[in-house]
Design a protein around this motif. Structure first.
Motif, PDB file in Angstrom:
ATOM      1  N   VAL B  19      78.031  11.657 -21.912  1.00 14.68           N
ATOM      2  CA  VAL B  19      79.311  11.267 -22.487  1.00 14.68           C
ATOM      3  C   VAL B  19      80.335  11.016 -21.396  1.00 14.68           C
ATOM      4  O   VAL B  19      80.127  11.372 -20.245  1.00 14.68           O
ATOM      5  CB  VAL B  19      79.859  12.362 -23.424  1.00 14.68           C
ATOM      6  CG1 VAL B  19      78.943  12.545 -24.602  1.00 14.68           C
ATOM      7  CG2 VAL B  19      80.027  13.669 -22.667  1.00 14.68           C
ATOM      8  N   ASP B  20      81.401  10.391 -21.774  1.00 16.95           N
ATOM      9  CA  ASP B  20      82.485  10.133 -20.856  1.00 16.95           C
ATOM     10  C   ASP B  20      83.114  11.473 -20.468  1.00 16.95           C
ATOM     11  O   ASP B  20      83.554  12.223 -21.328  1.00 16.95           O
ATOM     12  CB  ASP B  20      83.512   9.271 -21.596  1.00 16.95           C
ATOM     13  CG  ASP B  20      84.266   8.386 -20.645  1.00 16.95           C
ATOM     14  OD1 ASP B  20      83.941   8.400 -19.446  1.00 16.95           O
ATOM     15  OD2 ASP B  20      85.171   7.692 -21.105  1.00 16.95           O
ATOM     16  N   LEU B  21      83.114  11.755 -19.187  1.00 14.74           N
ATOM     17  CA  LEU B  21      83.675  13.032 -18.750  1.00 14.74           C
ATOM     18  C   LEU B  21      85.195  12.955 -18.671  1.00 14.74           C
ATOM     19  O   LEU B  21      85.736  12.019 -18.142  1.00 14.74           O
ATOM     20  CB  LEU B  21      83.163  13.373 -17.352  1.00 14.74           C
ATOM     21  CG  LEU B  21      81.764  13.946 -17.269  1.00 14.74           C
ATOM     22  CD1 LEU B  21      81.362  14.060 -15.814  1.00 14.74           C
ATOM     23  CD2 LEU B  21      81.720  15.304 -17.934  1.00 14.74           C
ATOM     24  N   HIS B  22      85.834  13.940 -19.194  1.00 18.01           N
ATOM     25  CA  HIS B  22      87.274  14.015 -18.996  1.00 18.01           C
ATOM     26  C   HIS B  22      87.556  15.374 -18.378  1.00 18.01           C
ATOM     27  O   HIS B  22      86.656  16.191 -18.212  1.00 18.01           O
ATOM     28  CB  HIS B  22      88.030  13.806 -20.303  1.00 18.01           C
ATOM     29  CG  HIS B  22      87.574  14.687 -21.418  1.00 18.01           C
ATOM     30  ND1 HIS B  22      87.947  15.996 -21.508  1.00 18.01           N
ATOM     31  CD2 HIS B  22      86.750  14.451 -22.457  1.00 18.01           C
ATOM     32  CE1 HIS B  22      87.391  16.529 -22.584  1.00 18.01           C
ATOM     33  NE2 HIS B  22      86.654  15.615 -23.168  1.00 18.01           N
ATOM     34  N   ASP B  23      88.798  15.583 -18.019  1.00 17.28           N
ATOM     35  CA  ASP B  23      89.161  16.775 -17.251  1.00 17.28           C
ATOM     36  C   ASP B  23      88.612  18.078 -17.807  1.00 17.28           C
ATOM     37  O   ASP B  23      87.965  18.848 -17.108  1.00 17.28           O
ATOM     38  CB  ASP B  23      90.681  16.879 -17.124  1.00 17.28           C
ATOM     39  CG  ASP B  23      91.281  15.650 -16.466  1.00 17.28           C
ATOM     40  OD1 ASP B  23      90.893  14.529 -16.857  1.00 17.28           O
ATOM     41  OD2 ASP B  23      92.119  15.805 -15.576  1.00 17.28           O
ATOM     42  N   GLN B  24      88.888  18.322 -19.096  1.00 13.42           N
ATOM     43  CA  GLN B  24      88.501  19.606 -19.664  1.00 13.42           C
ATOM     44  C   GLN B  24      86.985  19.772 -19.701  1.00 13.42           C
ATOM     45  O   GLN B  24      86.444  20.824 -19.389  1.00 13.42           O
ATOM     46  CB  GLN B  24      89.090  19.771 -21.075  1.00 13.42           C
ATOM     47  CG  GLN B  24      89.060  21.198 -21.579  1.00 13.42           C
ATOM     48  CD  GLN B  24      89.709  22.171 -20.593  1.00 13.42           C
ATOM     49  OE1 GLN B  24      90.817  21.952 -20.111  1.00 13.42           O
ATOM     50  NE2 GLN B  24      89.016  23.252 -20.240  1.00 13.42           N
ATOM     51  N   LEU B  25      86.298  18.690 -20.064  1.00 15.93           N
ATOM     52  CA  LEU B  25      84.842  18.733 -20.150  1.00 15.93           C
ATOM     53  C   LEU B  25      84.245  19.007 -18.762  1.00 15.93           C
ATOM     54  O   LEU B  25      83.300  19.777 -18.605  1.00 15.93           O
ATOM     55  CB  LEU B  25      84.348  17.390 -20.693  1.00 15.93           C
ATOM     56  CG  LEU B  25      82.989  17.344 -21.362  1.00 15.93           C
ATOM     57  CD1 LEU B  25      82.866  18.382 -22.447  1.00 15.93           C
ATOM     58  CD2 LEU B  25      82.749  15.944 -21.931  1.00 15.93           C
ATOM     59  N   ALA B  26      84.835  18.375 -17.744  1.00 14.22           N
ATOM     60  CA  ALA B  26      84.358  18.560 -16.378  1.00 14.22           C
ATOM     61  C   ALA B  26      84.598  19.997 -15.912  1.00 14.22           C
ATOM     62  O   ALA B  26      83.725  20.615 -15.290  1.00 14.22           O
ATOM     63  CB  ALA B  26      85.053  17.574 -15.441  1.00 14.22           C
ATOM     64  N   LEU B  27      85.765  20.533 -16.219  1.00 17.94           N
ATOM     65  CA  LEU B  27      86.079  21.911 -15.827  1.00 17.94           C
ATOM     66  C   LEU B  27      85.158  22.889 -16.542  1.00 17.94           C
ATOM     67  O   LEU B  27      84.660  23.847 -15.948  1.00 17.94           O
ATOM     68  CB  LEU B  27      87.541  22.241 -16.157  1.00 17.94           C
ATOM     69  CG  LEU B  27      88.574  21.533 -15.279  1.00 17.94           C
ATOM     70  CD1 LEU B  27      89.985  21.816 -15.771  1.00 17.94           C
ATOM     71  CD2 LEU B  27      88.436  21.965 -13.829  1.00 17.94           C
TER      72      LEU B  27
END
Lengths: 151, 171
Positions: B19-27
């Motif tokens: 999925v498209d990674l965004h800040d929270q998902l990456a953290l």
């Protein structure tokens, strides 16, 4: 204004599609930046850019959209397909009304960073596109315009 | 809340970013991975990015951070499945990912880690191997799924057919 040599001026006549306007706001940045990538990809495909050029344009737009969010406090992207009579291209213009960049020359220096990033946003994006122009005034905001032409 | 799944395979952890990674998902992924490395004593982390259409400096930085973090916890990180267009773009962007090792396919990644990390099956987490190819089926299934979208050699398995119905190659 600092631009690539040979880059066409913003006022120059180009025909193509009507520009689409896409807000890039802090609220739900996730959705916004993802949406920017999808829109840029769709137009890059429509302008018949190669897969590699599509990828470069989408990546550049992703970097610039993030700049708009992080440094500009949000803004918008205008995107359209342009035609210079010989080739099609995708043009994206990112505008914010944030603090602006006091020293553009410095900001466009290889490896320069304001501290929180890796210093790739502007210089990296510039390498990925065919035309790159930036206007910024402290207290007024920043506008970055990029074009990627089909080969 | 969305989480990126982390699969345990022998003494490796497997992460496939779909999925498209965004800040929270990456953290969250960084947190989850470091916890799983410590909890499982994993010696290697394989991150599959074959589904990613672009890698920008944000995602690149995240991969670097994960590699550094893993190394501090005594695990090696290998990123597998980068698309050619993504590689070309990264070079032009000038993004280098310090500490991140890459391999073309999951199989190569396993080989790379296998040189330092022995992929073993302990009794407590035994995985059936009913296709008799000597590899845990979980791995075969994963490889088949990879092959299903053109990420790995179809040879990776006895489990061909299981990847059917999955995605077709979109490269």
């Amino acid at each position: 204004m600092i631009g690539n040599p040979g880059g066409s001026l913003p006022g120059r006549e180009m025909t193509g599609t009507d520009p689409q306007r896409h807000p890039i706001v802090t609220e739900s940045d996730v959705v916004r930046v993802r949406r920017v990538r999808q829109v840029v990809r769709a137009l890059a495909v429509a302008a018949k850019l190669s897969l590699v050029d599509q990828t470069k344009m989408v990546t550049a737009a992703s970097e610039l959209a993030r700049n708009t969010l992080v440094y500009g406090g949000g803004g918008e992207m205008m995107i359209d397909i342009v035609d210079n009579g010989r080739r099609h291209g995708v043009r994206a213009v990112f505008t914010d009304t944030g603090p602006g960049i006091p020293d553009l020359g410095l900001a466009l220096t290889e490896g320069w960073t304001s501290g929180s990033g890796l210093g790739l946003g502007l210089t990296g994006s510039r390498r990925l596109v065919d035309e790159f122009t930036i206007d910024s005034s402290p207290g007024v905001g920043t506008t970055v315009r990029v074009v990627k032409w089909s080969r | 809340m969305d989480r990126i799944p982390i699969l345990k395979m022998g003494n490796l952890l497997l992460v496939s970013i779909q999925v498209d990674l965004h800040d929270q998902l990456a953290l969250d992924l960084q947190d989850d991975l470091s916890e799983r490395i410590v909890a499982t004593g994993a010696r290697g982390v394989l991150i599959d990015i074959s589904a990613l259409e672009i890698v920008d400096s944000f995602i690149g930085r995240m991969l670097s951070t994960i590699a550094s973090l893993s190394r501090l916890l005594d695990a090696e990180t290998v990123v597998v499945g980068m698309r050619p267009a993504v590689a070309i773009t990264l070079v032009e962007l000038g993004l280098y990912m310090p500490g991140v090792r890459t391999a073309l396919t999951l199989e190569h990644g396993l080989t790379l880690l296998g040189a330092e990390v022995r992929v073993s099956r302990s009794d407590e987490d035994e995985i059936d191997d009913d296709d008799g190819d000597g590899e845990p089926d979980m791995l075969a299934g994963y490889a088949a799924a990879q092959a299903g979208r053109g990420g790995a050699e179809p040879a990776a398995t006895g489990a061909a057919g299981r990847g059917d119905g999955g995605r077709t190659g979109d490269r």
